[in-house]
Design a protein around this motif. Sequence first.
Motif, mmCIF file in Angstrom:
data_model
loop_
_atom_site.group_PDB
_atom_site.id
_atom_site.type_symbol
_atom_site.label_atom_id
_atom_site.label_comp_id
_atom_site.label_asym_id
_atom_site.label_seq_id
_atom_site.Cartn_x
_atom_site.Cartn_y
_atom_site.Cartn_z
ATOM 1 N N PRO A 210 -0.726 6.917 -6.833
ATOM 2 C CA PRO A 210 -2.126 6.504 -6.866
ATOM 3 C C PRO A 210 -2.558 6.280 -8.302
ATOM 4 C CG PRO A 210 -1.890 8.849 -6.415
ATOM 5 C CD PRO A 210 -0.532 8.248 -6.323
ATOM 6 N N GLY A 211 -3.474 5.361 -8.479
ATOM 7 C CA GLY A 211 -3.979 5.126 -9.825
ATOM 8 C C GLY A 211 -3.360 3.867 -10.401
ATOM 9 N N ARG A 212 -2.107 3.637 -10.133
ATOM 10 C CA ARG A 212 -1.490 2.365 -10.536
ATOM 11 C C ARG A 212 -1.504 1.446 -9.325
ATOM 12 N NH1 ARG A 212 -2.607 3.689 -14.280
ATOM 13 N NH2 ARG A 212 -1.671 4.406 -16.224
ATOM 14 N N PRO A 213 -2.452 0.539 -9.234
ATOM 15 C CA PRO A 213 -2.548 -0.276 -8.015
ATOM 16 C C PRO A 213 -1.366 -1.219 -7.899
ATOM 17 C CG PRO A 213 -3.952 -1.148 -9.719
ATOM 18 C CD PRO A 213 -3.397 0.130 -10.267
ATOM 19 N N PRO A 214 -0.916 -1.459 -6.680
ATOM 20 C CA PRO A 214 0.184 -2.383 -6.452
ATOM 21 C C PRO A 214 -0.269 -3.804 -6.727
ATOM 22 C CG PRO A 214 -0.840 -1.809 -4.406
ATOM 23 C CD PRO A 214 -1.505 -0.962 -5.450
ATOM 24 N N GLY A 215 0.641 -4.699 -7.004
ATOM 25 C CA GLY A 215 0.287 -6.115 -7.100
ATOM 26 C C GLY A 215 -0.295 -6.526 -5.760
ATOM 27 N N MET A 216 -1.529 -7.039 -5.764
ATOM 28 C CA MET A 216 -2.239 -7.262 -4.514
ATOM 29 C C MET A 216 -1.554 -8.322 -3.649
ATOM 30 S SD MET A 216 -4.573 -5.401 -3.808
ATOM 31 C CE MET A 216 -4.988 -3.933 -4.689
ATOM 32 N N SER A 217 -0.632 -9.055 -4.263
ATOM 33 C CA SER A 217 -0.046 -10.187 -3.531
ATOM 34 C C SER A 217 0.712 -9.709 -2.310
ATOM 35 C CB SER A 217 0.914 -10.926 -4.467
ATOM 36 O OG SER A 217 1.629 -9.969 -5.225
ATOM 37 N N ILE B 191 -7.340 2.279 -12.570
ATOM 38 C CA ILE B 191 -8.175 3.466 -12.761
ATOM 39 C C ILE B 191 -7.286 4.694 -12.890
ATOM 40 C CG2 ILE B 191 -10.061 4.839 -11.835
ATOM 41 C CD1 ILE B 191 -10.832 1.993 -12.174
ATOM 42 N N SER C 140 0.836 -1.192 0.000
ATOM 43 C CA SER C 140 0.000 0.000 0.000
ATOM 44 C C SER C 140 0.880 1.255 0.000
ATOM 45 C CB SER C 140 -0.898 -0.006 1.240
ATOM 46 O OG SER C 140 -0.123 -0.349 2.361
ATOM 47 N N GLY D 135 1.474 1.951 -3.310
ATOM 48 C CA GLY D 135 0.213 2.475 -3.839
ATOM 49 C C GLY D 135 0.120 3.965 -3.550
ATOM 50 N N ALA D 136 0.516 4.335 -2.320
ATOM 51 C CA ALA D 136 0.452 5.749 -1.953
ATOM 52 C C ALA D 136 1.374 6.561 -2.855
ATOM 53 C CB ALA D 136 0.871 5.913 -0.499
ATOM 54 N N GLY E 209 -6.766 3.554 -6.736
ATOM 55 C CA GLY E 209 -6.547 4.546 -7.779
ATOM 56 C C GLY E 209 -7.779 5.364 -8.100
ATOM 57 N N ARG F 6 -11.999 10.804 -9.286
ATOM 58 C CA ARG F 6 -12.094 9.915 -10.450
ATOM 59 C C ARG F 6 -13.318 9.020 -10.341
ATOM 60 N NH1 ARG F 6 -5.876 7.885 -10.285
ATOM 61 N NH2 ARG F 6 -4.893 9.814 -10.984
ATOM 62 N N ARG G 100 0.330 -8.188 0.800
ATOM 63 C CA ARG G 100 0.104 -8.550 2.197
ATOM 64 C C ARG G 100 -0.869 -9.717 2.273
ATOM 65 N NH1 ARG G 100 -1.549 -3.801 3.869
ATOM 66 N NH2 ARG G 100 -3.716 -4.271 4.337
#
Lengths: 221, 634, 327
Positions: free
Chosen positions: A11-18, B535, A4, A7-8, B198, B203, A20
Amino acid sequence: MSASASGAAEPGRPPGMSGRPPAERSPGAAPVVAGGRLSQPTGWWGMVLFLCAEGTLFGSLMATYFYLDFIAHRWPPKGIAPPGVVLPLIATAGLITTSLPLLLAVRASRLGRRRRVLGLISLAVLIQLGYVAGQVLLFRHDLRQFQPNGSAYGSIYFTLLGAHHAHVVLGILLELGVLGHVLRRGLRNYWLIGVRSVALYWHVVNALAILVVLTQLSPSL
Amino acid sequence: MSATATTGARPHLDRLGRVWEERPGLLGWLTTTDHKRIGILYFFTALAFFAAGGVEALLIRTQLIGPNGHVLSPAAYDEVFTMHGITMIFLFVIPMTTGAFGNYLIPLMIGARDMAFPRMNALSYWIYVASGIFMYVALVQGHAPNAGWFDYVPLASKQFSPGNNIDFYGYGLIFNGISSTAASINFIVTIFKLRAPGMSLNRMPLFCFAFLAVAFALLFALPSLSIAAVFLELDRQLGFHFYDAAHGGDPLLWQNLFWIFGHPEVYIIILPAFGIATSIIPAFAHRKMVFFPLVALAELLVAFLGFGVWLHHMFTVGYATLTTVYFAAASLIIVIPSAIQLFAWITTILTGTPVFKTPMLFIIGFIVYFIIGGLSGITLAAIPFDQQVHDSYYVIAHFHFVIFGAAVFPILGGMYFWFPKLTGRMYHEGVGKLSFWLTFLGTLITFFPMHIVGILGMPRRNYTYPPGLGWTLLNFIETLGSYLLTAGLVLIVLNLLISRFRGPEAGDDPFDGDTLEWSLSSPPPPYNFAVIPTISSPYPMWDKEDREADRQRLERGEGLLDAGHLTPATTAQDAVADEILSMPAYSIWPLASAVTLAGVFSMLLMGHFFIALGFIVLGVLAVFAWHHREVAAG
Amino acid sequence: MLVLSLAGGGLITGCSPQSILSTHSPQAHNIALLWWWMLGAAVIVFAGAVVLLVVAYFRRGVAGLPFVGEREGIAQSMVLVFGIAVPAVALVILFSVSDIYLIRQTAPPAPNSTRMTVEVIGHQWWWEVRYPGSAAVTANEIHIPARTRVNVVATTADVIHSFWVPGLNRKIDMVPGRRNRVLLYASSPGVYRGQCSQFCGLQHAHMSMYVVAQRPAAYRAWLAANAAPASAPASAAQRAGQAQFLADQCSSCHMIRGTAAAGLIGPDLTHVASRMTLASAEIPNRPAWLAAWIRNPQAIKPGDRMPDLGLSARQVSSLVAYLDSLR
Ligand code: HEA
Ligand code: HEA
Ligand code: CUA
Ligand SMILES: [Cu+2]
């Protein structure tokens, strides 16, 4: 966490959810999850919004009280003595102290101190039960003075108090529910949030208790 | 995603499908927590109540087709128009917009896999059904509420309404309110916490802003109604005196409490329509909404300002002039945010590349009727004029233009617009256009003459009227119009019903829509999104490279979250990925809890207070069982 | 649409007894004027908006506007102008005219600013009319002197009603616990129809009344006549009728001043024969109708507070003979 964070960063490009492990699959690790959170969990939000509705509810009740007060030429009406001040204030004071143990319970739960959580919540429950008992007595005493179906004053007086007592009882039920689950299944993330939400509920109910008692006693203040 | 699903993606999709599978058959519908299935349940239930409310409307119109009509007895007429109002407002529009459209679409638009509290979502639905049945039992028994939808005391007091008609109203609305409150909490948390990483607030699609505003408005408006209803029942059942002027109460207390809820209510009714308009217009104007931030702000403002105008329903009760003037000013100020949105829509269409397919036609109809109804609303905010036409058919005309013309038209347009998404098939365009014109003209012919008949002095809620007052012809026209209107509506239903089975394949994105639901297969899979979407703007479907990125991540099987009912939660404002929630699976307990609640209210109604208490205990147990399953699942 | 509203306008002015546009007082007249101006403005606003839509329709499939194209700036300024500037101006004007200026005329008359006061009391489903300072009491028929400002005190005996005489002035609700007031002024003698406009139960639809504006002299004569007790029965039939009236439950609900009948539930019948209508303007006041009403009021006003007393034809005819003599 790192996930995360990145992610911060963008923003907008989500991190690979794997990044945590999902909370629910790491039982003992509730505190870790709590610590890792960037923002309030959904459960907390749910409770906050529920309390918004509750606050509005009491708002309308108190507004009604003063509305009727305003249009009445005598308040309370002839034949009804203004409410006694001392006992209700003492009772309320007692009730609002329970915010403290609950505050500590939340602290403890974040550190995963299960015993302390159980102990503190039980303490709060005891005080609140005492409060309910006291209120029942006061209620019976008032009922001997005047009836809810005797005048608009009686109607709003007893309805306001009744609504408040109902919320106290509901709060105790919630606490018992949390106690039961934490006792049986330990401090998992879900019930960690439970503890926080119940504490929040009580802080608000206590705040409302002050407003309610002030409203109730307004003719004597 | 099935369209883009290649051999590489297949196994992932199959696995997700297995994880999110629900029970088969009827049991599946009774225990479902899937926001899409709940949305569909809401849709058909609300449609049925729309039919019921419509039949009541037709009874009203047929009774009034000429002077001294004898279709309904006075008593029956009072029950019919009251149930018409209650049904349309509480059992049709709100469940249809928030329940059906909101439930089905919001998680899809924000890239979530479900609502924040799936089981509470189911609970809201079952409570809604139960409360609807509760009130219609009354109608079947011939004890339906009969004091109008705003049910003024003292007419609604025990003294003047000794039957239990009004108790059905009081308890029914409290009951129904629980459902809406739970639903609105659910929407707000979903929109705040479950947006795909995102999707920062700026948005978020305007549709979601509208529903956010609605949810907040409901949350703060309903308590006032519930309290009013509680007072009403205390007065009626236990002889309290809240509304009894003779004992220090005040009938106007009811009116204030009701309209403090009642006016926000009307914006609660219109805002989803705004939301639907703002998602249909860009698709058919092939252009982004003009002035996005201002429109979003206006949507929230309407909901907020709506709390400060309630007294404009009470201009004739005899309050001091100064008081009424304040509320008139507030009512006029509300016009501005509405006007902003109106012209944002118009200019978007104007400066875009519009094509007028059926859904767009309904939006045009909506705009036209919103202007008419809004302008008549302005005239009502002019106090002296309102004091003339208050409680006349002029008011009926005003709010049917804003409610039926402006709030229901987008619902109808939305039914056409998202029909391909729900069914995978296309409706019949020609029949669609025809159904629009029937509905459009029907509405005009039904409701426009009501302005005139109101100005000619016809009060509302009259079960009949004498000849010779100049009302006869106009009422006749109105009634004919309502039949035409009905034809149009039935045609819509038939069009969709037949297309459901005969219609051609629609594909995933027939309208080149701008929001995420169009990225999914039609109908969408139970898990909605195989990979949580990327997004970077409020028009994600028009950001082709993002969708391509999603497709590649799916190929690589990256970020699938397929170990259980998982969906990401994000921070409320910037939507930074925060934690991963595991959603509860299907459960029977929401239904069970709703049933116990129904028991509570039925017993209260019959005056068996102790049995009611018993049901409350059962309810507590049901809630406990519900959480018991939770922990086991976790 | 424009056509429709004009057609509407035409229909309206083809005046009908209860129209707010066939006005007989400065108050009603100014409100009607306000309406016509608002209608005009609304038609313009509406037409403007529709024109924009029509343009859009004829340019369907074509990108943007001529010259302008899809330029965001232009579009946004359109929103600001039409969405904020224009409405703001229009609304300020409307507010000042209607809610600051005109409202003074419809506001209740200042206490003691009028020479006379009439008390109108709403009942389910009829209107009781009292004249303070005079014994006169009547029902469903409000006599006032023309060209005189009259202060109407509107109260209720049961539920909320609303007193509305569109041709003369705004309406005012009759709310338990409140003594609302409204100004009544008729610029010329005449008969003006009014109707209850707040839902008040089963017979809300049949709760009308007439305001009778008379020349001052005629009005004074009427008041004097109405203040007097009932004339004694002359013929045998009338005597039988009076006996019947006093014997039967009639007297438990109706008052006939000068007799033992002192009921307060129904209208005062002391001068019932002098009224134009019966049962709150539901039926004309003719012997045949009176008989029909007495025989079975429930057939005429289902659910009405006056019960069907199951009287024989003879009893009814004698009652009619008596009541019809009470001029
Ligand atoms: C969808 C529901 C809805 C909506 C959106 C509205 C919108 C408005 N309403 Fe309405 N209203 C109702 C539903 C609604 N209403 C209902 C149900 C009742 C009756 C309840 C009952 O009695 O049973 C009622 C009753 C009602 C009354 C009380 C009438 C009476 O009982 O005497 C009033 C009085 O002020 C009023 C005012 C307004 C105003 C000022 C708006 C404004 O928000 C309108 C704003 C919109 C526009 C103005 C049009 C678009 C803008 C332009 C065209 C820009 C150009 C404008 C200018 C240049 C001025 N409404
Ligand atoms: C959302 C709100 C809403 C809607 C949509 C409507 C729709 C209609 N309304 Fe009304 N109405 C109110 C809300 C609404 N109404 C309210 C609040 C009141 C005030 C009540 C009171 O005074 O207390 C009122 C009052 C009211 C009156 C005044 C009664 C009186 O004062 O005496 C009239 C009179 O004509 C009327 C007519 C109509 C008509 C002809 C329609 C038509 O548009 C209806 C057309 C719809 C149909 C004909 C249904 C067709 C069926 C389908 C499409 C479904 C088919 C599917 C299946 C079979 C499963 N309504
Ligand atoms: Cu009296 Cu309606
Ligand atoms: Cu309103």
